[in-house]
Scaffold this motif. Structure first.
Motif, PDB file in Angstrom:
ATOM      1  N   ILE A  63       0.983  -1.169  -0.047  1.00 57.05           N
ATOM      2  CA  ILE A  63      -0.044  -0.171  -0.183  1.00 57.05           C
ATOM      3  C   ILE A  63       0.876   1.140   0.000  1.00 57.05           C
ATOM      4  CG2 ILE A  63      -1.717   1.324   1.167  1.00 57.05           C
ATOM      5  CD1 ILE A  63      -2.884  -1.503   2.311  1.00 57.05           C
ATOM      6  N   GLU A  64       2.318   1.141   0.838  1.00 52.81           N
ATOM      7  CA  GLU A  64       2.965   2.414   0.537  1.00 52.81           C
ATOM      8  C   GLU A  64       3.475   2.673  -0.687  1.00 52.81           C
ATOM      9  OE1 GLU A  64       3.332   4.380   3.423  1.00 52.81           O
ATOM     10  OE2 GLU A  64       1.898   3.257   4.385  1.00 52.81           O
ATOM     11  N   SER A  65       3.599   1.720  -1.422  1.00 53.72           N
ATOM     12  CA  SER A  65       4.109   1.704  -2.720  1.00 53.72           C
ATOM     13  C   SER A  65       2.990   2.188  -3.888  1.00 53.72           C
ATOM     14  CB  SER A  65       5.034   0.916  -3.055  1.00 53.72           C
ATOM     15  OG  SER A  65       4.428  -0.506  -3.164  1.00 53.72           O
ATOM     16  N   ALA A  66       1.801   1.844  -3.469  1.00 54.01           N
ATOM     17  CA  ALA A  66       0.586   2.270  -4.454  1.00 54.01           C
ATOM     18  C   ALA A  66       0.745   0.750  -5.205  1.00 54.01           C
ATOM     19  CB  ALA A  66       0.614   3.408  -5.090  1.00 54.01           C
ATOM     20  N   THR A  67       1.115  -0.056  -4.833  1.00 51.67           N
ATOM     21  CA  THR A  67       1.025  -1.469  -5.732  1.00 51.67           C
ATOM     22  C   THR A  67      -0.376  -2.103  -5.681  1.00 51.67           C
ATOM     23  OG1 THR A  67       3.256  -1.834  -5.313  1.00 51.67           O
ATOM     24  CG2 THR A  67       2.228  -3.790  -5.929  1.00 51.67           C
ATOM     25  N   ASN A  68      -0.703  -2.671  -6.950  1.00 50.71           N
ATOM     26  CA  ASN A  68      -2.233  -3.378  -7.075  1.00 50.71           C
ATOM     27  C   ASN A  68      -1.930  -4.821  -6.736  1.00 50.71           C
ATOM     28  OD1 ASN A  68      -3.446  -0.931  -7.683  1.00 50.71           O
ATOM     29  ND2 ASN A  68      -2.488  -1.268  -9.805  1.00 50.71           N
TER      30      ASN A  68
ATOM     31  N   GLY B  94      -4.456   0.466   9.994  1.00 48.85           N
ATOM     32  CA  GLY B  94      -4.745   1.867  10.328  1.00 48.85           C
ATOM     33  C   GLY B  94      -4.958   2.469   8.827  1.00 48.85           C
ATOM     34  N   TYR B  95      -5.263   1.622   7.813  1.00 50.85           N
ATOM     35  CA  TYR B  95      -5.484   2.308   6.384  1.00 50.85           C
ATOM     36  C   TYR B  95      -6.849   2.202   6.261  1.00 50.85           C
ATOM     37  CZ  TYR B  95      -0.482   1.429   5.338  1.00 50.85           C
ATOM     38  OH  TYR B  95       0.779   1.545   5.248  1.00 50.85           O
TER      39      TYR B  95
ATOM     40  N   LEU C 194      -6.772   1.576   0.401  1.00 50.87           N
ATOM     41  CA  LEU C 194      -7.259   0.465  -0.588  1.00 50.87           C
ATOM     42  C   LEU C 194      -8.451   0.162  -0.707  1.00 50.87           C
ATOM     43  CD1 LEU C 194      -6.051  -2.525  -1.233  1.00 50.87           C
ATOM     44  CD2 LEU C 194      -6.592  -3.350   0.950  1.00 50.87           C
ATOM     45  N   LEU C 195      -8.633   0.004  -2.099  1.00 56.91           N
ATOM     46  CA  LEU C 195     -10.034  -0.017  -2.668  1.00 56.91           C
ATOM     47  C   LEU C 195     -10.032  -1.733  -3.222  1.00 56.91           C
ATOM     48  CD1 LEU C 195     -12.764   0.652  -3.555  1.00 56.91           C
ATOM     49  CD2 LEU C 195     -11.614   1.179  -5.924  1.00 56.91           C
TER      50      LEU C 195
ATOM     51  N   THR D 132      -2.902   5.124  -4.948  1.00 57.28           N
ATOM     52  CA  THR D 132      -3.398   4.238  -3.907  1.00 57.28           C
ATOM     53  C   THR D 132      -3.546   2.902  -4.596  1.00 57.28           C
ATOM     54  OG1 THR D 132      -5.548   5.065  -4.696  1.00 57.28           O
ATOM     55  CG2 THR D 132      -4.768   6.054  -2.471  1.00 57.28           C
ATOM     56  N   SER D 133      -3.720   1.815  -3.620  1.00 61.42           N
ATOM     57  CA  SER D 133      -3.711   0.458  -4.190  1.00 61.42           C
ATOM     58  C   SER D 133      -5.162  -0.146  -4.489  1.00 61.42           C
ATOM     59  CB  SER D 133      -3.196  -0.514  -3.037  1.00 61.42           C
ATOM     60  OG  SER D 133      -1.648  -0.102  -2.796  1.00 61.42           O
ATOM     61  N   ILE D 134      -5.042  -1.242  -5.175  1.00 60.53           N
ATOM     62  CA  ILE D 134      -6.550  -1.963  -5.539  1.00 60.53           C
ATOM     63  C   ILE D 134      -6.209  -3.478  -5.503  1.00 60.53           C
ATOM     64  CG2 ILE D 134      -8.086  -2.527  -7.441  1.00 60.53           C
ATOM     65  CD1 ILE D 134      -7.705   0.420  -8.620  1.00 60.53           C
TER      66      ILE D 134
END
Length: 283
Positions: free
Chosen positions: A118-123, A149-150, A185-186, A215-217
């Motif tokens: 999530i910190e690196s916006a990886t899916n 905490g996200y 996170l979605l 952001t991450s998916i």
């Protein structure tokens, strides 16, 4: 006579035993309540009693009281994040059956559970036939994110498309896009399970595009990425969507027998054995 100085290392007196001490005690509880430190106010009598019994210093007693309030605050915040997340099941990563899913690497799931992706916006893409545990893993990872905490939100592809369609009709498109762009996170579940209307591809693309590299998916699908043009009804949009999803991603392909089919077979075998064991041959 030398005056005695009170320091942070002084042990606490016993519970209030005089009117003046009782008044001071009530004022302290009142201050805690006014500051909305309700857990600390509730715990104050017990902390004072244990502090006296254990001979705690003032500093140690205050730390214990504050830690109770902090724990209560964190629990409330987590409960709020989980309510917002709208997870469909209580599934966790700890109860995932890796023996039944041999293509899933426990070490990779453990790494994803740290939420560093999530910190690196990886899916994260979970692809495989129905019943292999994709939704279980998605829910488990979403739960870990909320616990870390996200801000997290879970939806299905069909629900996302329907919500965006209503928003376009009612003039709330920008507001809805901001909503789906908000969570760190979605999770988009079940892409490809149900036919999507023509505008669904555009809605899904807009959501993915706005979150791209920010952001991450987590997305689950029963169809391989090569079939997404057919799923979305538009090969151009599907290619652009995949370009953004796969640019920075982890792809897990799940293979094996369906959980539900295995459970069904196990129940059938048990019933068959029971019936065979109790059946009496006709004479």
């Amino acid at each position: 006579m030398t005056a005695t100085k009170t320091t942070s290392n002084t042990t606490l007196d016993a519970a209030p035993s005089t009117p003046a001490q009782a008044s001071l005690y009530q004022q302290l509880r009142g201050h805690l309540a006014t500051l909305k430190l309700h857990a600390a106010a509730e715990a104050l009598p017990g902390v004072l009693e244990s502090a006296t019994a254990e001979g705690l210093t003032l500093t140690a007693a205050l730390e214990r009281l504050c830690s109770i309030e902090v724990s209560a605050t964190e629990a409330r915040r987590l409960a709020g994040r989980l309510r917002f997340a709208s997870l469909p099941t209580p599934a966790t990563l700890e109860d995932f059956d890796y023996d039944a899913a041999p293509t899933v690497d426990p070490k990779l799931i453990a790494e994803l559970a740290t939420c560093r992706y999530i910190e690196s916006a990886t899916n994260v893409l979970l692809i495989g036939q129905p019943g292999l545990g994709k939704t279980h893993l998605a829910v488990g990872l979403a739960r870990k994110a909320a616990e870390a905490g996200y801000r997290t939100y879970f939806t299905t592809a069909a629900d996302l498309a329907a919500r965006c369609h209503r928003a376009a009709i009612e003039g709330r498109w920008a507001t809805t896009m901001r909503f789906f762009n908000g969570p760190a996170l979605l999770v988009i579940d079940e892409l490809g399970y149900l036919p999507l209307p023509a505008e669904a591809a555009s809605a899904l693309f807009q959501v993915v595009s706005q979150r791209y590299l920010k952001t991450s998916i987590i997305l689950t699908s029963n169809r391989g990425v090569g079939s997404w043009g057919e799923v979305l009804g538009d090969t151009t949009v599907a290619a652009a969507l995949l370009d953004r999803l796969l640019h920075r991603s982890v792809v897990l392909t799940l293979e094996g027998d369906s959980y539900r089919l295995r459970d069904h077979q196990a129940r059938a075998d048990t019933l068959r054995k029971t019936t065979t064991g109790t059946h009496q041959p006709l004479r």
